[in-house]
Motif scaffolding. Structure first.
Motif, PDB file in Angstrom:
ATOM      1  N   PRO A  24       0.839  -1.180   0.056  1.00  0.00           N
ATOM      2  CA  PRO A  24       0.045   0.185   0.066  1.00  0.00           C
ATOM      3  C   PRO A  24       0.726   1.265   0.180  1.00  0.00           C
ATOM      4  O   PRO A  24       0.456   2.191  -0.523  1.00  0.00           O
ATOM      5  N   PHE A  36      -6.043   0.954  -4.834  1.00  0.00           N
ATOM      6  CA  PHE A  36      -6.986   1.005  -3.361  1.00  0.00           C
ATOM      7  C   PHE A  36      -7.724   2.190  -3.619  1.00  0.00           C
ATOM      8  O   PHE A  36      -8.344   2.377  -2.781  1.00  0.00           O
ATOM      9  N   GLY A  41     -11.608  -1.071  -4.789  1.00  0.00           N
ATOM     10  CA  GLY A  41     -10.717  -1.045  -3.724  1.00  0.00           C
ATOM     11  C   GLY A  41     -11.388  -0.376  -2.215  1.00  0.00           C
ATOM     12  O   GLY A  41     -10.911  -0.827  -1.175  1.00  0.00           O
ATOM     13  N   LYS A  42     -12.041   0.440  -2.646  1.00  0.00           N
ATOM     14  CA  LYS A  42     -12.595   1.328  -1.794  1.00  0.00           C
ATOM     15  C   LYS A  42     -13.575   0.368  -0.978  1.00  0.00           C
ATOM     16  O   LYS A  42     -14.167   0.419   0.187  1.00  0.00           O
ATOM     17  N   THR A  45     -11.915  -2.138   1.156  1.00  0.00           N
ATOM     18  CA  THR A  45     -11.504  -1.413   2.582  1.00  0.00           C
ATOM     19  C   THR A  45     -12.520  -1.150   3.493  1.00  0.00           C
ATOM     20  O   THR A  45     -12.422  -1.281   4.746  1.00  0.00           O
ATOM     21  N   GLU A  49     -12.954  -2.688   7.197  1.00  0.00           N
ATOM     22  CA  GLU A  49     -13.152  -1.755   8.483  1.00  0.00           C
ATOM     23  C   GLU A  49     -14.224  -2.382   9.240  1.00  0.00           C
ATOM     24  O   GLU A  49     -14.253  -2.428  10.587  1.00  0.00           O
ATOM     25  N   GLN A 129      -1.179  -6.540   2.970  1.00  0.00           N
ATOM     26  CA  GLN A 129      -1.931  -7.418   1.869  1.00  0.00           C
ATOM     27  C   GLN A 129      -0.893  -8.527   1.213  1.00  0.00           C
ATOM     28  O   GLN A 129       0.379  -8.408   1.270  1.00  0.00           O
ATOM     29  N   MET A 148      -6.683  -7.781   1.553  1.00  0.00           N
ATOM     30  CA  MET A 148      -6.104  -6.939   2.542  1.00  0.00           C
ATOM     31  C   MET A 148      -6.499  -7.500   3.932  1.00  0.00           C
ATOM     32  O   MET A 148      -7.494  -8.092   3.971  1.00  0.00           O
ATOM     33  N   ARG A 150      -6.214  -7.413   8.568  1.00  0.00           N
ATOM     34  CA  ARG A 150      -5.639  -6.783   9.743  1.00  0.00           C
ATOM     35  C   ARG A 150      -5.581  -7.720  10.982  1.00  0.00           C
ATOM     36  O   ARG A 150      -6.304  -8.790  11.055  1.00  0.00           O
TER      37      ARG A 150
END
Length: 292
Positions: A24, A36, A41-42, A45, A49, A129, A148, A150
């Motif tokens: 990223p 992204f 990509g948005k 994301t 989240e 990623q 992606m 976390r």
């Protein structure tokens, strides 16, 4: 060789030789990388989240909701969860078949242990990623996929997507529209071709324009810094003089097609590209698509 051209050739060469994934951070630094920032990509994301927040609030038991709640599926996108020890916990998509398995040694169609890489990166950096090849239900083959992820406690939360790829039909249609725009208003068309939010840029599909007399780039929808540089100096990583060959064909026949290697702005990798182009009042107008 001008600075923009040198930078492009260096980028292409390094990507081809090393085959490194584009992180990223690199994507943010390279203006030609729009993965992204794309609509897809948005969406990915935003879904990630949402999934991360859910695990932060509910813990490991909340991961099961990824498999049964519509909130964690967005059309072709879905969230999934893997424990740091490799146990696959939940998925809202095709990977649900892996639930309960230890996927540390699971590999993609090319033998890459991408789950292990994901977990190692999560352990070292807390997220990131990975790119691998996964079965795509849309065309029944292993396609490049970007995920992606976390780390939330002992859980890795992830969302993956297939980078958009244009088709030959879409490339030819965009070229037709670009030629029409050039004939109607050259200055206005060149400005429109540069707009990332305009109608002439669609994911990995964009327009480029070259002055056939001196080889200067007049527009480039993926790499605006090329504008003003000498395209005759550009070589792909295989040494092919891309612009020189295009101009030669366009001058002889008024139009043409060419295969070469180029940096895909959606994946950050050098890929095979097939471009269509037309000569319009001394200017070469082109649009290409990246081959699967």
């Amino acid at each position: 060789m001008s600075a923009p051209v040198r930078a492009l050739v260096l980028t292409l060469g390094l990507a081809l030789v090393t085959g490194l994934l584009t992180s990223p951070a690199h994507a943010a630094d390279a203006e030609s990388i729009r993965l992204f920032d794309s609509e897809l990509g948005k969406r990915a994301t935003a879904l990630l989240e949402r999934a991360v927040k859910h695990i932060e609030q509910t813990g490991e038991k909340g991961a099961a909701d990824f498999s049964r709640q519509a909130a964690f599926v967005d059309r072709d996108l879905y969230a999934y969860a893997v424990r740091m020890d490799g146990r696959f916990l939940a998925s809202g998509g095709s990977s649900a078949a892996l639930i309960g398995d230890n996927v540390l040694d699971y590999t993609d169609v090319e033998g890459k242990a991408f789950f292990r890489e994901m977990i190692e990166l999560a352990k070292a950096k807390g997220g990131g990623q990975v790119e691998y090849r996964w079965f795509n239900p849309a065309d029944s083959r292993g396609e490049p996929k970007v995920t992606m992820f976390r780390k939330v406690g002992e859980i890795v939360v992830a969302v993956g997507f297939y980078p958009p790829r244009a088709t030959p039909v879409q490339a030819r249609a965009l070229l037709k529209d670009a030629v029409k725009a050039m004939k109607a208003d050259v200055k206005g068309a060149l400005a429109q071709f540069q707009r990332l939010d305009g109608r002439f840029v669609h994911d990995d599909l964009y327009v480029f324009v070259i002055d056939m007399a001196d080889g200067r780039f007049l527009a480039h929808g993926a790499t605006p810094t090329l504008v003003g540089s000498n395209g005759f100096e550009v070589r792909d990583p295989n040494g092919k003089p891309i612009v020189t060959e295009m101009v030669r064909l366009a001058a002889k026949k008024g139009e043409g097609e060419l295969d070469y290697s180029w940096l895909n702005p959606m994946t950050g990798k050098v890929e095979r590209k097939h471009s269509y182009f037309r000569a319009v009042d001394g200017k070469l107008v082109g649009v290409g698509y990246f081959q699967r």
